[in-house]
Design an enzyme around this catalytic site. Structure first.
Site, PDB file in Angstrom:
ATOM      1  N   GLY A   1      48.479   6.367  34.279  1.00  0.00           N
ATOM      2  CA  GLY A   1      48.431   5.116  35.048  1.00  0.00           C
ATOM      3  C   GLY A   1      48.364   5.263  36.552  1.00  0.00           C
TER       4      GLY A   1
ATOM      5  N   ASN B   1      45.693   5.059  38.334  1.00  0.00           N
ATOM      6  CA  ASN B   1      44.794   3.996  38.805  1.00  0.00           C
ATOM      7  C   ASN B   1      45.503   2.641  38.791  1.00  0.00           C
ATOM      8  OD1 ASN B   1      41.892   4.849  39.452  1.00  0.00           O
ATOM      9  ND2 ASN B   1      42.403   6.078  37.658  1.00  0.00           N
TER      10      ASN B   1
ATOM     11  N   HIS C   1      35.012   5.129  35.793  1.00  0.00           N
ATOM     12  CA  HIS C   1      34.597   6.357  35.117  1.00  0.00           C
ATOM     13  C   HIS C   1      34.554   7.484  36.161  1.00  0.00           C
ATOM     14  CE1 HIS C   1      32.814   8.827  32.051  1.00  0.00           C
ATOM     15  NE2 HIS C   1      31.968   9.265  32.954  1.00  0.00           N
TER      16      HIS C   1
HETATM   17  C1  GAR Z   1      40.968   8.440  35.173  1.00  0.00           C
HETATM   18  O1  GAR Z   1      40.487   9.611  35.729  1.00  0.00           O
HETATM   19  C2  GAR Z   1      39.811   7.570  34.713  1.00  0.00           C
HETATM   20  O2  GAR Z   1      38.709   7.662  35.549  1.00  0.00           O
HETATM   21  C3  GAR Z   1      39.542   8.157  33.362  1.00  0.00           C
HETATM   22  O3  GAR Z   1      40.827   8.388  32.818  1.00  0.00           O
HETATM   23  C4  GAR Z   1      41.721   8.715  33.870  1.00  0.00           C
HETATM   24  C5  GAR Z   1      42.994   7.895  33.748  1.00  0.00           C
HETATM   25  O4  GAR Z   1      43.976   8.307  34.653  1.00  0.00           O
HETATM   26  N1  GAR Z   1      38.753   7.262  32.574  1.00  0.00           N
HETATM   27  C6  GAR Z   1      37.746   7.682  31.792  1.00  0.00           C
HETATM   28  O5  GAR Z   1      37.460   8.836  31.644  1.00  0.00           O
HETATM   29  C7  GAR Z   1      36.979   6.552  31.096  1.00  0.00           C
HETATM   30  N2  GAR Z   1      35.773   7.038  30.513  1.00  0.00           N
HETATM   31  P1  GAR Z   1      45.204   7.381  35.035  1.00  0.00           P
HETATM   32  O6  GAR Z   1      45.882   6.955  33.720  1.00  0.00           O
HETATM   33  O7  GAR Z   1      46.109   8.277  35.837  1.00  0.00           O
HETATM   34  O8  GAR Z   1      44.710   6.218  35.805  1.00  0.00           O
END
Ligand code: GAR
Length: 205
Positions: free
Chosen positions: A15, A17, A112
């Site tokens: 989480g 983001n 992404h």
């Molecule tokens: C992030 O890097 C996001 O871009 C990726 O998952 C991660 C989540 O991190 N999403 C994808 O790859 C979607 N295809 P977070 O839980 O720390 O935000």
């Protein structure tokens, strides 16, 4: 008159983001939106703790032992309960069906961790994206925020930012740089863009 779009953020993991979105909101950088709900596909996602720390309600809806239809019916129920206007996919790793996505035209955005159309599509998520970029030897990668439509990764691109790949990068080092230099900046910006559009559309409806 609707002043703020009501936002649900969908998560599956750490989480970071989501954290960037909540901090941007608290700093006044999402003036046309309000994050009112966090939905996690896993009960143990640390993202739920982050939501609680910021006083935002969280709900875990786990697809295990459920059909896709039942899973999405539960999602839809939650979204209706909170009168949600738009959905932000912030590292949400459960697949959403075409039928679900069609119910939210131009109302779902996704982050992404590459420059789409590079390194995207089926099976491309998280560290796998960075592994593929390093294996291919590209010098520039980045992140993309796009609208979600029926074709995976096929929606209109809202924002993109390039990030340099440096000698000696590992997938983990690169992932962190892409997050710091692109994802945590772009996602709040794109969220505000869509929220503003929703508020304007409602005002003129
Ligand atoms: C992030 O890097 C996001 O871009 C990726 O998952 C991660 C989540 O991190 N999403 C994808 O790859 C979607 N295809 P977070 O839980 O720390 O935000």
């Amino acid at each position: 008159m609707l002043k703020k779009a009501r936002i649900a953020v969908f998560v599956s993991g750490g989480g970071t983001n989501l954290e960037a979105l909540l901090c941007a909101q608290e700093a006044g950088n999402i003036p046309n939106g309000e994050i009112v709900l966090v939905v996690s596909s896993s009960e143990s996602a640390y993202a739920l703790t982050r939501a609680a720390n910021h006083g935002v309600p969280g709900a875990a809806i786990n697809k295990t032992d459920m059909t896709q239809e039942a899973f999405e019916a539960r999602l839809s129920e939650k979204l209706a309960e909170y009168c949600i206007d738009m959905i932000v996919l912030a590292g949400f790793l459960s697949i959403l069906s075409e039928a679900f996505v069609r119910q939210w035209p131009e109302r779902i955005i996704n982050i992404h961790p590459s420059l789409i159309p590079s390194f995207c599509g089926k099976g491309m998520y998280g560290l796998k994206v960075h592994e593929a970029a390093l294996a291919r030897g590209v010098r520039l990668t980045g992140a993309t925020v796009h609208l979600v439509n029926e074709i995976p990764d096929g929606g209109r691109i809202l924002l993109q930012k390039g990030v340099e790949i440096l000698p000696g990068d590992t997938p983990q080092v690169l992932q962190r740089r892409v997050m710091e230099q692109a994802e945590w900046i772009l996602l709040p910006q794109a969220t505000q863009l869509l929220a503003k559009q929703i508020v304007q559309e409602k005002e003129h409806a």
